[in-house]
Scaffold this motif. Structure first.
Motif, PDB file in Angstrom:
ATOM      1  N   ASN A  60       5.250   4.757 -24.149  1.00 57.85           N
ATOM      2  CA  ASN A  60       6.426   5.350 -23.528  1.00 57.85           C
ATOM      3  C   ASN A  60       6.068   5.662 -22.087  1.00 57.85           C
ATOM      4  OD1 ASN A  60       8.868   6.625 -23.004  1.00 57.85           O
ATOM      5  ND2 ASN A  60       8.139   8.606 -23.740  1.00 57.85           N
ATOM      6  N   CYS A  61       6.591   4.877 -21.160  1.00 59.89           N
ATOM      7  CA  CYS A  61       6.266   5.025 -19.739  1.00 59.89           C
ATOM      8  C   CYS A  61       7.494   5.477 -18.959  1.00 59.89           C
ATOM      9  CB  CYS A  61       5.756   3.709 -19.157  1.00 59.89           C
ATOM     10  SG  CYS A  61       4.194   3.134 -19.844  1.00 59.89           S
ATOM     11  N   ILE A  62       7.277   6.354 -18.023  1.00 59.54           N
ATOM     12  CA  ILE A  62       8.325   6.800 -17.104  1.00 59.54           C
ATOM     13  C   ILE A  62       7.862   6.426 -15.704  1.00 59.54           C
ATOM     14  CG2 ILE A  62       9.556   8.802 -16.183  1.00 59.54           C
ATOM     15  CD1 ILE A  62       8.991  10.087 -19.016  1.00 59.54           C
ATOM     16  N   PHE A  63       8.633   5.589 -15.053  1.00 61.92           N
ATOM     17  CA  PHE A  63       8.257   5.076 -13.742  1.00 61.92           C
ATOM     18  C   PHE A  63       9.170   5.689 -12.674  1.00 61.92           C
ATOM     19  CE2 PHE A  63       7.216   1.407 -16.617  1.00 61.92           C
ATOM     20  CZ  PHE A  63       5.834   1.531 -16.524  1.00 61.92           C
ATOM     21  N   ILE A  64       8.573   6.476 -11.800  1.00 60.69           N
ATOM     22  CA  ILE A  64       9.314   7.137 -10.726  1.00 60.69           C
ATOM     23  C   ILE A  64       9.167   6.338  -9.438  1.00 60.69           C
ATOM     24  CG2 ILE A  64       9.362   9.260  -9.340  1.00 60.69           C
ATOM     25  CD1 ILE A  64       8.538  10.712 -11.971  1.00 60.69           C
ATOM     26  N   ARG A  65      10.183   6.383  -8.626  1.00 62.20           N
ATOM     27  CA  ARG A  65      10.220   5.609  -7.380  1.00 62.20           C
ATOM     28  C   ARG A  65       9.459   6.314  -6.268  1.00 62.20           C
ATOM     29  NH1 ARG A  65      15.055   5.213  -7.368  1.00 62.20           N
ATOM     30  NH2 ARG A  65      15.332   3.027  -7.983  1.00 62.20           N
ATOM     31  N   GLY A  66       8.599   5.549  -5.594  1.00 69.96           N
ATOM     32  CA  GLY A  66       7.933   6.026  -4.388  1.00 69.96           C
ATOM     33  C   GLY A  66       8.514   5.354  -3.161  1.00 69.96           C
ATOM     34  N   ASN A  67       8.247   5.899  -2.000  1.00 69.25           N
ATOM     35  CA  ASN A  67       8.784   5.324  -0.772  1.00 69.25           C
ATOM     36  C   ASN A  67       8.255   3.911  -0.532  1.00 69.25           C
ATOM     37  OD1 ASN A  67       6.333   6.957  -0.327  1.00 69.25           O
ATOM     38  ND2 ASN A  67       6.502   6.320   1.810  1.00 69.25           N
ATOM     39  N   HIS A  68       7.000   3.651  -0.891  1.00 72.65           N
ATOM     40  CA  HIS A  68       6.449   2.307  -0.688  1.00 72.65           C
ATOM     41  C   HIS A  68       7.085   1.301  -1.653  1.00 72.65           C
ATOM     42  CE1 HIS A  68       3.267   3.030   2.310  1.00 72.65           C
ATOM     43  NE2 HIS A  68       3.320   4.266   1.824  1.00 72.65           N
ATOM     44  N   ASP A  69       7.501   1.771  -2.809  1.00 73.05           N
ATOM     45  CA  ASP A  69       8.180   0.887  -3.757  1.00 73.05           C
ATOM     46  C   ASP A  69       9.552   0.480  -3.221  1.00 73.05           C
ATOM     47  OD1 ASP A  69       5.973   1.467  -5.455  1.00 73.05           O
ATOM     48  OD2 ASP A  69       6.972   3.322  -6.039  1.00 73.05           O
ATOM     49  N   GLU A  70      10.226   1.420  -2.577  1.00 74.83           N
ATOM     50  CA  GLU A  70      11.511   1.080  -1.970  1.00 74.83           C
ATOM     51  C   GLU A  70      11.321   0.090  -0.820  1.00 74.83           C
ATOM     52  OE1 GLU A  70      15.442   3.375  -0.365  1.00 74.83           O
ATOM     53  OE2 GLU A  70      13.576   3.773   0.688  1.00 74.83           O
ATOM     54  N   LEU A  71      10.280   0.281  -0.024  1.00 78.07           N
ATOM     55  CA  LEU A  71      10.023  -0.638   1.083  1.00 78.07           C
ATOM     56  C   LEU A  71       9.746  -2.049   0.571  1.00 78.07           C
ATOM     57  CD1 LEU A  71       7.806   1.664   3.328  1.00 78.07           C
ATOM     58  CD2 LEU A  71      10.136   0.892   3.827  1.00 78.07           C
ATOM     59  N   LEU A  72       8.984  -2.158  -0.512  1.00 78.50           N
ATOM     60  CA  LEU A  72       8.729  -3.475  -1.080  1.00 78.50           C
ATOM     61  C   LEU A  72      10.024  -4.115  -1.568  1.00 78.50           C
ATOM     62  CD1 LEU A  72       7.029  -5.811  -2.119  1.00 78.50           C
ATOM     63  CD2 LEU A  72       6.559  -4.467  -4.193  1.00 78.50           C
ATOM     64  N   LEU A  73      10.857  -3.345  -2.252  1.00 77.97           N
ATOM     65  CA  LEU A  73      12.131  -3.900  -2.729  1.00 77.97           C
ATOM     66  C   LEU A  73      12.985  -4.365  -1.556  1.00 77.97           C
ATOM     67  CD1 LEU A  73      14.103  -4.532  -5.004  1.00 77.97           C
ATOM     68  CD2 LEU A  73      14.922  -2.164  -4.852  1.00 77.97           C
ATOM     69  N   ASP A  74      13.032  -3.587  -0.495  1.00 75.16           N
ATOM     70  CA  ASP A  74      13.777  -3.999   0.700  1.00 75.16           C
ATOM     71  C   ASP A  74      13.249  -5.325   1.230  1.00 75.16           C
ATOM     72  OD1 ASP A  74      15.355  -1.736   0.594  1.00 75.16           O
ATOM     73  OD2 ASP A  74      14.252  -0.649   2.143  1.00 75.16           O
ATOM     74  N   TRP A  75      11.934  -5.454   1.287  1.00 72.71           N
ATOM     75  CA  TRP A  75      11.335  -6.690   1.811  1.00 72.71           C
ATOM     76  C   TRP A  75      11.626  -7.873   0.891  1.00 72.71           C
ATOM     77  CZ3 TRP A  75       7.094  -9.637  -0.093  1.00 72.71           C
ATOM     78  CH2 TRP A  75       6.682 -10.662   0.776  1.00 72.71           C
ATOM     79  N   LEU A  76      11.497  -7.679  -0.399  1.00 77.85           N
ATOM     80  CA  LEU A  76      11.734  -8.769  -1.348  1.00 77.85           C
ATOM     81  C   LEU A  76      13.186  -9.234  -1.337  1.00 77.85           C
ATOM     82  CD1 LEU A  76       9.632  -7.562  -4.434  1.00 77.85           C
ATOM     83  CD2 LEU A  76       9.155  -9.555  -2.992  1.00 77.85           C
ATOM     84  N   THR A  77      14.086  -8.322  -1.053  1.00 79.20           N
ATOM     85  CA  THR A  77      15.518  -8.668  -1.042  1.00 79.20           C
ATOM     86  C   THR A  77      16.023  -9.002   0.359  1.00 79.20           C
ATOM     87  OG1 THR A  77      16.111  -6.317  -0.869  1.00 79.20           O
ATOM     88  CG2 THR A  77      16.012  -7.273  -3.086  1.00 79.20           C
ATOM     89  N   ASN A  78      15.100  -9.095   1.312  1.00 77.52           N
ATOM     90  CA  ASN A  78      15.454  -9.380   2.710  1.00 77.52           C
ATOM     91  C   ASN A  78      16.403  -8.341   3.299  1.00 77.52           C
ATOM     92  OD1 ASN A  78      13.960 -11.871   2.999  1.00 77.52           O
ATOM     93  ND2 ASN A  78      15.503 -12.807   1.665  1.00 77.52           N
ATOM     94  N   ASP A  79      16.295  -7.112   2.809  1.00 80.03           N
ATOM     95  CA  ASP A  79      17.074  -6.004   3.347  1.00 80.03           C
ATOM     96  C   ASP A  79      16.142  -5.216   4.254  1.00 80.03           C
ATOM     97  OD1 ASP A  79      18.656  -3.884   3.931  1.00 80.03           O
ATOM     98  OD2 ASP A  79      18.914  -3.171   1.869  1.00 80.03           O
ATOM     99  N   ASN A  80      16.136  -5.582   5.519  1.00 81.69           N
ATOM    100  CA  ASN A  80      15.123  -5.052   6.421  1.00 81.69           C
ATOM    101  C   ASN A  80      15.598  -3.901   7.291  1.00 81.69           C
ATOM    102  OD1 ASN A  80      13.122  -6.926   5.595  1.00 81.69           O
ATOM    103  ND2 ASN A  80      14.084  -8.505   6.849  1.00 81.69           N
ATOM    104  N   LYS A  81      16.778  -3.353   6.965  1.00 79.21           N
ATOM    105  CA  LYS A  81      17.298  -2.284   7.823  1.00 79.21           C
ATOM    106  C   LYS A  81      16.427  -1.023   7.775  1.00 79.21           C
ATOM    107  CE  LYS A  81      20.662  -0.384   4.460  1.00 79.21           C
ATOM    108  NZ  LYS A  81      20.355  -1.353   3.369  1.00 79.21           N
ATOM    109  N   ASN A  82      15.688  -0.839   6.680  1.00 81.38           N
ATOM    110  CA  ASN A  82      14.838   0.344   6.546  1.00 81.38           C
ATOM    111  C   ASN A  82      13.382   0.074   6.893  1.00 81.38           C
ATOM    112  OD1 ASN A  82      16.918   2.061   5.561  1.00 81.38           O
ATOM    113  ND2 ASN A  82      16.747   1.080   3.563  1.00 81.38           N
ATOM    114  N   ILE A  83      13.073  -1.168   7.262  1.00 85.04           N
ATOM    115  CA  ILE A  83      11.675  -1.548   7.474  1.00 85.04           C
ATOM    116  C   ILE A  83      11.372  -1.711   8.958  1.00 85.04           C
ATOM    117  CG2 ILE A  83       9.937  -3.339   7.109  1.00 85.04           C
ATOM    118  CD1 ILE A  83      11.042  -3.866   4.419  1.00 85.04           C
ATOM    119  N   ASP A  84      10.455  -0.920   9.426  1.00 82.49           N
ATOM    120  CA  ASP A  84       9.798  -1.169  10.706  1.00 82.49           C
ATOM    121  C   ASP A  84       8.537  -1.934  10.335  1.00 82.49           C
ATOM    122  OD1 ASP A  84       7.962  -1.005  12.829  1.00 82.49           O
ATOM    123  OD2 ASP A  84       8.894   0.798  13.615  1.00 82.49           O
ATOM    124  N   GLU A  85       8.564  -3.257  10.508  1.00 81.90           N
ATOM    125  CA  GLU A  85       7.495  -4.090   9.968  1.00 81.90           C
ATOM    126  C   GLU A  85       6.129  -3.697  10.505  1.00 81.90           C
ATOM    127  OE1 GLU A  85       6.751  -8.657  10.417  1.00 81.90           O
ATOM    128  OE2 GLU A  85       8.187  -8.337   8.778  1.00 81.90           O
TER     129      GLU A  85
END
Length: 245
Positions: A60-85
């Motif tokens: 039974n795992c509970i996975f909480i979101r971190g800021n780096h996880d959101e940045l990776l998702l943004d990069w993978l989805t080509n949503d770069n508005k939140n990414i200062d590369e």
């Protein structure tokens, strides 16, 4: 024995994750609460996500979101508005991008789904809050106006860290945010910033980020007994890499 175990920020350090699960003698009866930041830093970010998805099949795992996880998702989805590369690369993103160069598009889609399903926080039946960073609303998580603060805020930790311990909890001067939950477990801001490498309690806050992204170990802790187990420092496990140093 049914334990509830909380795990600090992993930052691509799969070797350390293996170590702490072994040292804590984790079984399928244990509930595992991951505080986020699975990626960015060491070279095995994709492998960490693969491992966590497999682990979820037996535990039974509970996975909480971190800021780096959101940045990776943004990069993978080509949503770069939140990414200062440049900034992201400087703080561990470069190792993640290099690691994903050998990941198939099909696998990337699976990882994106994992990242989308991460929780902003987890509140258990004992009024214990598990959250990556914190919250800013004085009335608690359900009243937060800025949900991104769940994985970006540092003010909650800074408030607890600077609190005058002589102030009684029922005082009007005691921070209200620190009275709402019996305990709060966070990561995000490594305790190595105050020259510590073990979980630190301040008021009702427990900070379990022991600096795995930098020079510290990865930590897993039993939230009931407060016993904890740690990996070797990740700089020793990945001796030919820089991590976020």
């Amino acid at each position: 024995m049914h334990r509830r175990l909380v795990i600090g920020d992993i930052h691509g350090g799969l070797k350390a994750l293996h170590q702490i699960l072994e040292r804590a003698k984790v079984t399928k009866d244990d509930t595992l609460i991951f505080l986020g930041d699975y990626v960015d830093g060491w070279s095995e970010s994709p492998q960490v996500i693969d491992f966590l998805m497999e682990l979820n099949k037996t535990n039974n795992c509970i996975f909480i979101r971190g800021n780096h996880d959101e940045l990776l998702l943004d990069w993978l989805t080509n949503d770069n508005k939140n990414i200062d590369e440049g900034m992201w690369f400087q703080h561990g993103g470069k190792a993640t991008v290099l690691a994903y160069a050998s990941v198939t598009n099909e696998k990337k889609q699976i990882h994106m789904e994992f990242l989308r399903l991460l929780k902003d926080y987890y509140l258990d039946e004992k009024n214990r809050l598990f959250i990556h960073a914190g919250f800013t609303n004085m009335n608690g998580i359900e009243h937060e106006y800025f949900p991104k603060m769940f994985y970006w805020d540092r003010s909650l930790w800074e408030t607890a860290l600077s609190l005058d311990e002589s102030i009684p909890k029922d005082s009007l001067h005691y921070p209200k945010r620190l009275t709402l939950y019996n305990e709060i477990y966070i990561g995000h801001t490594p305790v190595t910033k105050i020259n510590k490498t073990v979980p630190i309690q301040k008021a009702c806050l427990w900070n379990v980020d022991t600096g795995a992204a930098f020079t510290g170990p990865l930590t897993i802790m039993d939230v009931d007994t407060k016993e904890y187990w740690q990996s070797e420092p990740l700089k020793d496990l990945y001796f030919n890499e820089k991590g976020r140093n």
